[in-house]
Design an enzyme around this catalytic site. Structure first.
Site, PDB file in Angstrom:
ATOM      1  N   SER A 258       0.807  -1.214   0.000  1.00 46.98           N
ATOM      2  CA  SER A 258       0.000   0.000   0.000  1.00 46.98           C
ATOM      3  C   SER A 258       0.849   1.277   0.000  1.00 46.98           C
ATOM      4  O   SER A 258       1.670   1.445  -0.887  1.00 46.98           O
ATOM      5  CB  SER A 258      -0.951  -0.065   1.185  1.00 46.98           C
ATOM      6  N   LYS A 262       3.949   2.230  -2.625  1.00 46.71           N
ATOM      7  CA  LYS A 262       4.274   3.460  -3.364  1.00 46.71           C
ATOM      8  C   LYS A 262       5.738   3.807  -3.068  1.00 46.71           C
ATOM      9  O   LYS A 262       6.520   4.164  -3.951  1.00 46.71           O
ATOM     10  CB  LYS A 262       3.392   4.631  -2.904  1.00 46.71           C
ATOM     11  N   TRP A 349     -10.327   0.298  -4.721  1.00 46.34           N
ATOM     12  CA  TRP A 349      -9.758   1.619  -4.392  1.00 46.34           C
ATOM     13  C   TRP A 349      -8.359   1.774  -5.019  1.00 46.34           C
ATOM     14  O   TRP A 349      -7.972   2.843  -5.443  1.00 46.34           O
ATOM     15  CB  TRP A 349      -9.707   1.711  -2.868  1.00 46.34           C
ATOM     16  N   HIS A 400      -7.724  -5.738   0.281  1.00 47.55           N
ATOM     17  CA  HIS A 400      -6.511  -4.949   0.507  1.00 47.55           C
ATOM     18  C   HIS A 400      -5.705  -5.507   1.691  1.00 47.55           C
ATOM     19  O   HIS A 400      -6.103  -5.344   2.842  1.00 47.55           O
ATOM     20  CB  HIS A 400      -6.955  -3.515   0.812  1.00 47.55           C
TER      21      HIS A 400
HETATM   22  C1  GCU Z   1      -5.437   4.523   2.109  1.00 46.87           C
HETATM   23  C2  GCU Z   1      -4.930   5.380   0.968  1.00 46.87           C
HETATM   24  C3  GCU Z   1      -4.149   4.552  -0.052  1.00 46.87           C
HETATM   25  C4  GCU Z   1      -3.083   3.740   0.643  1.00 46.87           C
HETATM   26  C5  GCU Z   1      -3.684   2.942   1.768  1.00 46.87           C
HETATM   27  C6  GCU Z   1      -2.675   2.175   2.640  1.00 46.87           C
HETATM   28  O1  GCU Z   1      -6.427   3.656   1.646  1.00 46.87           O
HETATM   29  O2  GCU Z   1      -6.037   6.037   0.394  1.00 46.87           O
HETATM   30  O3  GCU Z   1      -3.556   5.390  -1.014  1.00 46.87           O
HETATM   31  O4  GCU Z   1      -2.397   2.939  -0.277  1.00 46.87           O
HETATM   32  O5  GCU Z   1      -4.371   3.801   2.650  1.00 46.87           O
HETATM   33  O6  GCU Z   1      -1.532   2.573   2.744  1.00 46.87           O
HETATM   34  O7  GCU Z   1      -3.108   1.192   3.260  1.00 46.87           O
END
Ligand code: GCU
Length: 419
Positions: A258, A262, A349, A400
């Site tokens: 997540s 990134k 998402w 997720h």
């Molecule tokens: C939120 C956010 C995402 C991210 C995620 C995470 O959902 O909007 O961009 O990747 O958190 O880090 O779990």
């Protein structure tokens, strides 16, 4: 008259809310044209590995100044100390080490790398390396891991919980340490809060203030947000790995789930010593194509997490098409090094299809460098990983998260490229 006014007000509010809802309808994905990674800004074609080096610099610069923010050089006083070492950890399977990476000479600012290195191995071990969310002591049940602490004062009302509030092993489902060790891999991790806490603190509590110029109180518009700070921290850790004789520093695979996915991709882009990057459900600002505006978008991520990206990035809210790069070019910055992208089918998402497509659209760069990538236009079959070459992909069933299934594929992919 009054009723008409109220109706207008109601409709206005209704459509504003509607516009803020994420789009999960494939038929509403706008038509878009992706920037061509193999075309220079002046229109020249990029048709050789040498020309790619020039193009790579152009792309990197846009990500630096418009997306994540420029970061400083590693501190001149960067130094390391092994704080603990146990050769009989995990029932003698592994050696556990904890290493402080000091950012300052006075040792007031540092991050701690927790490592497990397989005892049964020939030579230096390849390693999976990534940030953890809740503290080093949460990645496994081992009672001897030093509990992560927040050395940075959390701001009143800040949402980042103290690592001490999380139980030992709380995140162990996300870190299959023993499976990795059994497969011959070392594991290394850093608590992200050691580098920069994950909330909008006006950039006061993390590493940012160590680099402020005279009178400066926050990063400039093109300077590092939190994701860049984390990536910078990972790159500082690489300075340590090259000194550790147990670790094969030519085989360090960045891995992140997540927001840390990134970060893993961005760290692999800025520091080419990393041999591999693995993105798990990284979504918007990670592996997903931004121009699809499916699921999370720039305005959404910037509203929820105003500290992640640089200030300049906010100009592209709801204007994804104006950003001169898209995320397939972040993948391309890894080339020719192997990169793996993992999605989960119910994690809409993060836009699984957009994550897959960034691998597909990075492929021309890999081909130019003599490697194979991904082909396809639609989402691949669930739970059928693709690893035909240097870009791997799977979409797992479920939501997720980062699971054992995900890690099993990362190991297969790493085996193909490291062994
Ligand atoms: C939120 C956010 C995402 C991210 C995620 C995470 O959902 O909007 O961009 O990747 O958190 O880090 O779990």
């Amino acid at each position: 008259m009054r009723n008409a006014f109220l109706l207008a007000l109601f409709l206005g509010a209704f459509f504003t809310l509607k516009a803020q809802e994420p789009n999960y309808d494939e038929s509403k994905v706008p038509a878009y044209t992706l920037p061509d990674p193999l075309r220079m800004e002046n229109g020249d074609e990029v048709n050789s590995p040498a020309k790619w080096v020039e193009r790579r610099a152009e792309i990197l610069k846009v990500f630096e100044t418009q997306v994540y923010g420029k970061m400083p050089e590693h501190p001149k006083d960067l130094h390391f100390r092994v704080l603990s070492e146990d050769r009989y950890a995990l029932s003698n399977m592994a050696t556990r080490k904890e290493v402080a990476v000091y950012f300052t000479k006075d040792e007031q600012h540092y991050m701690t790398i927790l490592m497990y290195i397989p005892n049964k191995r020939r030579g230096e071990a390849p390693v999976f390396f990534g940030l953890n969310f809740k503290g080093n002591h949460t990645i496994c049940d081992d009672p001897d891991i030093t509990e992560s602490v927040t050395r940075m004062k959390p701001r009143e009302g800040g949402s980042e919980k103290q690592p001490g509030t999380f139980k030992r092993g709380a995140e162990s489902s996300r870190w299959p340490v023993e499976m990795l060790i059994a497969n011959g891999y070392a594991v290394a991790t850093v608590y992200r809060g050691d580098i920069d806490p994950d909330y909008d603190d006006g950039f006061q509590n993390g590493v940012h203030p160590l680099f402020y110029g005279k009178g400066q109180t926050r990063p400039r518009a093109d300077e590092w947000g939190t994701l860049s700070a984390w990536a910078w921290g990972l790159s500082c850790a690489m300075d340590y790995f090259v000194t550790d004789e147990d670790i094969d520093s030519k085989k360090v695979a960045l891995v992140g789930h997540s927001r840390h996915g990134k970060t893993a991709l961005w760290a692999g882009a800025i520091d080419q010593r990393f041999a591999m990057a693995i993105s798990n459900d990284s979504g918007c600002g990670g592996a997903a194509i931004s121009r699809r505006k499916y699921g999370e978008t720039f305005s959404k991520v910037n509203r929820l997490f105003p500290h992640w990206f640089c200030e300049n990035f906010k100009q592209y809210n709801d204007k994804e098409e104006l950003l001169p790069v898209d995320q397939h070019e972040l993948i391309a910055l890894m080339a020719p090094r192997p990169v793996y992208i993992a999605s989960a089918i119910d994690d809409k998402w993060a836009d699984p299809k957009g994550e897959f497509l960034s691998g597909v659209h990075a492929t021309p760069v890999y081909r130019l460098l003599g490697r194979e990538g991904l082909n396809g236009t639609g989402l691949p079959t669930v739970n059928q990983p693709l690893m035909p070459g240097s870009i791997g992909y799977h979409v797992r069933s479920g939501n997720h998260d980062i699971t054992l299934y995900d890690w099993e594929q990362f190991v297969k992919f790493a085996d193909k490229h490291f062994k």
